[in-house]
Design an enzyme around this catalytic site. Structure first.
Site, PDB file in Angstrom:
ATOM      1  N   ASP A  17      -0.058   2.085   2.987  1.00 51.14           N
ATOM      2  CA  ASP A  17      -1.477   2.370   3.243  1.00 51.14           C
ATOM      3  C   ASP A  17      -2.428   1.494   2.434  1.00 51.14           C
ATOM      4  O   ASP A  17      -3.634   1.521   2.649  1.00 51.14           O
ATOM      5  CB  ASP A  17      -1.796   3.839   2.907  1.00 51.14           C
ATOM      6  CG  ASP A  17      -1.280   4.789   3.977  1.00 51.14           C
ATOM      7  OD1 ASP A  17      -0.934   4.319   5.079  1.00 51.14           O
ATOM      8  OD2 ASP A  17      -1.221   5.997   3.699  1.00 51.14           O
TER       9      ASP A  17
ATOM     10  N   LYS B  66      -8.947   7.884   3.362  1.00 51.11           N
ATOM     11  CA  LYS B  66      -8.820   7.622   4.811  1.00 51.11           C
ATOM     12  C   LYS B  66      -8.347   8.886   5.512  1.00 51.11           C
ATOM     13  O   LYS B  66      -7.762   9.782   4.892  1.00 51.11           O
ATOM     14  CB  LYS B  66      -7.833   6.483   5.093  1.00 51.11           C
ATOM     15  CG  LYS B  66      -6.359   6.738   4.676  1.00 51.11           C
ATOM     16  CD  LYS B  66      -5.503   7.496   5.683  1.00 51.11           C
ATOM     17  CE  LYS B  66      -4.117   7.788   5.160  1.00 51.11           C
ATOM     18  NZ  LYS B  66      -3.386   8.864   5.752  1.00 51.11           N
TER      19      LYS B  66
END
Ligand code: ATP
Length: 291
Positions: A136, A11
């Site tokens: 995350d 990401k």
């Protein structure tokens, strides 16, 4: 099914705002998270019992120090399965680079074991495990584009962006996320980052104007410690990149380009031979669903 292989994509943070330090020691954040094409491959194989983690990267912990191990332990324990798993991680995402490499492997393990053992656990329970494994991991499980808040585990899914071509530059410096946050607290000079307005722009499907406050509060902090950050941004600008930003606590910088060929040109002509350079693009959420 005895074996399964899942891609575990990295990401980037299209914006990252630190809102303050919470009583539990975590920072309150507001971020726009985006899945990109660069990915590890996580191979899972049923074994009689126990958990084994092996990887293609010599620097990666192979036992319980690996987040993938902890994810496997968690889901196997919670579901009370009689059986174990062998995990092989083909590592392509640079370590400790702000790209959520560990979190995405953990998310892939949760999804993969659930499929491998055909577990009857709800998505809700898997999501809860993800948020306990790391801030995350929740986003990595979901993928696409999200507005993340809280310590990053609270997510609001946003519409997919039109494909954006990306160049990623990771300089060979070690950044400790915890240290960067401590420095941020000490320096107390947050940036003006209108995250809710940026979220609105994405929701309305408007053309993104990168001059409009897309920023990362941690970028100036990491840049004070490593000259590489602004040096890389300077070179990217000279090479025609219209916008670049550090992701997470760094040190990776991503640059936005109109065409894939421009990204390839930069990769081929990148002057700092010590850096890792990747050409990639944004990934839509439906691909994460398929994985
Ligand atoms: P974030 O963007 O979430 O801050 P990051 O990309 O900066 O994450 P990671 O690549 O997740 O950082 O790794 C941070 C540390 O976690 C590494 O130095 C490594 O020792 C450890 N680690 C444990 N498991 C893994 C894994 N499967 N992949 C990568 N790192 C792992």
């Amino acid at each position: 099914m005895e074996e399964i292989v899942l891609p575990a994509p990295a990401k980037i943070n299209l914006a990252l705002k630190v809102k303050g330090l919470r009583a539990d020691g975590y920072h309150e954040l507001e971020m726009i998270m985006q899945t990109i094409g660069l990915h590890d491959r996580v191979h899972l194989k049923k074994i009689a019992g126990g958990i084994r983690v092996v990887s293609s990267h010599p620097g990666l912990p192979e036992g319980s120090g690996n987040l993938a191990y902890r994810a496997a332990e968690f889901i196997l324990e919670q579901s009370g399965i009689d059986g174990g798993v062998e995990i092989f991680i083909e590592k392509n995402i640079p370590l400790a680079a702000g790209l959520a490499g560990g979190s995405t492997d953990a998310a892939a393990v949760l999804k993969g074991i659930s499929k491998l053992y055909q577990l009857k656990i709800s998505d809700e329970v898997i999501r809860e495990m993800a948020s306990k494994l790391g801030s995350d991991v929740s986003f990595c499980l979901k993928g696409g584009t999200s507005y993340a808040y809280g310590r990053g585990e609270q997510l609001e899914q946003l519409p997919d962006l039109n494909k954006i071509h990306i160049i990623l530059i990771t300089p060979p410096v070690e950044v400790s996320t915890a240290f960067i946050y401590r420095e941020y607290d000490r320096l107390k000079n947050g940036l003006e980052i209108p995250v809710s307005r940026l979220v609105e722009i994405i929701k309305q499907g408007k053309e993104i104007n990168w001059q409009e406050g897309w920023a990362n509060d941690l970028e100036p902090v990491t840049a004070r410690l490593f000259n590489d950050i602004y040096e890389i941004k300077g070179i990217l600008k000279e090479m025609g990149v219209k916008f670049s930003l550090m992701t997470g606590s760094g040190p990776t910088i991503f640059g936005i380009l109109d065409k894939g060929e421009e990204a390839l040109f930069i990769k081929d002509n990148w002057p700092r031979k010590e850096d890792f350079v990747f050409v990639t693009s944004t990934v839509k959420q439906e691909f994460s669903e398929l994985w």
